[in-house]
Every structure is written in structure tokens, then in C-alpha cells.
Design an enzyme around this catalytic site. Structure first.
Site, short mmCIF file in Angstrom:
data_model
loop_
_atom_site.label_atom_id
_atom_site.label_comp_id
_atom_site.label_asym_id
_atom_site.label_seq_id
_atom_site.Cartn_x
_atom_site.Cartn_y
_atom_site.Cartn_z
N ARG A 16 0.95 -1.21 -0.04
CA ARG A 16 0.11 -0.04 0.02
C ARG A 16 0.80 1.06 -0.12
O ARG A 16 1.96 1.16 0.46
CB ARG A 16 -1.07 -0.06 1.28
CG ARG A 16 -1.87 -1.26 1.28
CD ARG A 16 -2.89 -1.12 2.55
NE ARG A 16 -3.35 -2.24 2.64
CZ ARG A 16 -4.80 -2.40 2.44
NH1 ARG A 16 -5.25 -1.52 1.72
NH2 ARG A 16 -5.63 -3.54 2.19
N THR A 17 0.43 2.13 -0.56
CA THR A 17 1.33 3.73 -0.72
C THR A 17 1.01 4.27 0.88
O THR A 17 -0.28 4.36 1.12
CB THR A 17 0.73 4.30 -1.86
OG1 THR A 17 0.74 3.82 -2.93
CG2 THR A 17 1.52 5.74 -1.88
N GLN A 18 2.08 4.38 1.21
CA GLN A 18 2.02 5.12 2.58
C GLN A 18 2.75 6.37 2.71
O GLN A 18 3.17 6.89 3.69
CB GLN A 18 2.70 4.19 3.64
CG GLN A 18 1.96 2.73 3.86
CD GLN A 18 0.70 2.93 4.72
OE1 GLN A 18 0.80 3.23 5.66
NE2 GLN A 18 -0.57 2.75 3.87
N TYR A 19 2.62 7.14 1.66
CA TYR A 19 3.32 8.41 1.70
C TYR A 19 2.52 9.26 0.71
O TYR A 19 2.22 8.83 -0.34
CB TYR A 19 4.94 8.24 0.97
CG TYR A 19 5.79 9.77 1.46
CD1 TYR A 19 6.10 9.88 2.55
CD2 TYR A 19 5.73 10.48 0.48
CE1 TYR A 19 6.80 11.10 2.71
CE2 TYR A 19 6.22 11.71 0.50
CZ TYR A 19 6.91 12.07 1.77
OH TYR A 19 7.44 13.23 1.83
#
Length: 243
Positions: A16-19
Site C-alpha cells: 500500500r502506498t504510505q506516503y
């Protein structure tokens, strides 16, 4: 933000994109005599680059509310999709009632906390304001919720850098009986301070208001600035250890 992407070949997992990538800066909001006013700039940064200059981060929600967002813009778009579904479902009941700002704010607190518990947060600080008739007459509401579900209600709110630079101004100068014109001047004072001090801010601002008559989102405009202050010309003068 919340979408899952395939991992590298052979990993067999998902990531998952976390930024946050495309982000908007501060939102300022306050109650005034007739309703709630909200303001922010129209810039969106790609990393540290001011890439987009005409991004609208204030939207109307249903009949009684306005929402403004700092943080990841794609996540804000996802939240707007959630709210479209919520207001459509509410409208389909056709019971003569409609969701007010307090109910929508409560819904958003549950959404943000739920996503935080999944370690897949929506990277936003949301400001929700509105006016709805209640048992005590017209009831003004202003609340915020951040990406981990922390939420509160207040007479004036600032997110992002504004939480550090605009809140002191609002605490000193806000009054409950402010007219719309006075509220605009106070909001513009906060926006100007943020323009001078926040590198992610641009001189293109949008103001919105909501009263019992409905919501109005005004076209973007610029503020008059002055960059001739001595500390702007040589900001490192007198600073220990500076270049």
C-alpha cells in the site's frame, strides 16, 4: 492512496502506498455571526514542487455543510466519493430530513479512524463546517478530524502550518459576533502570514461561506503583498552558524 499495487515479481504480496505525493497546505475556518467561513489556497505540491496552481480544496457537502482538506489530494477525492454516496443514500430516504454538519463530521471521524486501524490511512486533515436549523434555532458547527481520527469541535480552526501560525491570530482577534466582512479580513490576515512563511502556499486563494441560505464558494483571487521587509531581504543576518 488506498489502492493496492502488486509487489515485485516473486514477492507474491501486495503493498500500500504510505506516503502522500500531491498535497495541499493549510485550511482556515471560523464561525461568524451568520454562519461559517472557510478559506485556503489553490496550490498543490508534488513533493516539494508547487506543481498545480488551480486545485480547489473546498467543496459543498449536501445542503448544510462545507468541507476543506489539507494533505494528499487523491485521498480527498476518495473522501468526496464517500460523501457523495452518503448524501445520495440520505436523499433516497425522502423523509424530509437531511444530514447536517454534525452528522457528517461524525461519519468522517469513523472513516478516518477505521482506515488508520487498517494501517492504510487517508492522509488528510479535514475541516467540516455548516449551519442547520435545530431546536434552538440556527446552529453553527465547525469541527476537524485528522488522518488518525483525532477530532474536535471549535469556534476557529486551522490545519497544516496554519495550526502554528494562524491559531494565535485567531485566538487574539476572533469574535462570535463578527460580520462576514470582518471574518474575511481576519481570514485574509491569516492567509497572508501563511503566504509569507509557508513555502507550500501560493498567492491564489479561495473563500467559501455557508449560512442557512446555502453555501457559496467564491472564485479564486490574490492578495496584495509586500516583500520589502528587511528580514525578507537578508533572512540569515544575525543567525548563528548560518551561511
Amino acid at each position: 492512496m488506498g489502492s493496492q499495487a502488486p509487489a515485485a515479481a516473486g514477492g507474491g504480496q501486495t503493498q500500500r502506498t504510505q506516503y502522500p505525493y500531491v498535497t495541499g497546505t493549510s485550511v482556515i475556518a471560523l464561525k461568524y455571526k451568520d454562519g461559517v467561513i472557510m478559506a485556503c489556497d489553490t496550490g498543490a505540491s508534488y513533493g516539494s514542487t508547487l506543481r498545480y496552481k488551480s486545485v480547489e480544496r473546498i467543496k459543498a457537502v449536501g445542503k448544510h455543510s462545507l468541507i476543506g482538506a489539507s494533505g494528499e489530494f487523491s485521498d480527498f477525492q476518495e473522501i468526496l466519493r464517500y460523501l457523495d454516496e452518503l448524501t445520495l443514500s440520505d436523499h433516497m430516504w425522502d423523509d424530509g430530513n437531511s444530514l447536517g454538519p454534525k452528522e457528517i463530521h461524525s461519519y468522517l471521524t469513523r472513516v478516518m479512524y477505521n482506515r488508520r486501524n487498517k494501517f492504510d490511512p487517508l492522509w488528510n486533515s479535514l475541516v467540516l463546517g455548516g449551519v442547520k436549523k435545530g431546536p434552538k434555532g440556527d446552529e453553527k458547527y465547525l469541527g476537524m478530524v485528522n488522518m488518525i481520527g483525532t477530532h474536535f469541535e471549535e469556534n476557529h480552526i486551522a490545519t497544516g502550518f496554519g495550526n502554528h501560525l494562524a491559531i494565535p491570530i485567531l485566538r487574539a482577534e476572533w469574535r462570535e459576533d463578527m460580520t462576514f466582512e470582518e471574518a474575511v479580513k481576519l481570514v485574509e490576515k491569516c492567509l497572508l502570514v501563511l503566504l509569507y512563511r509557508d513555502r507550500s502556499s501560493i498567492n491564489k486563494f479561495q473563500i467559501a461561506k455557508i449560512t442557512t441560505e446555502g453555501s457559496t464558494i467564491y472564485p479564486p483571487y490574490s492578495l496584495k503583498t509586500y516583500w520589502g521587509f528587511s528580514h525578507f531581504e537578508n533572512p540569515a543576518q544575525g543567525a548563528v552558524g548560518s551561511w
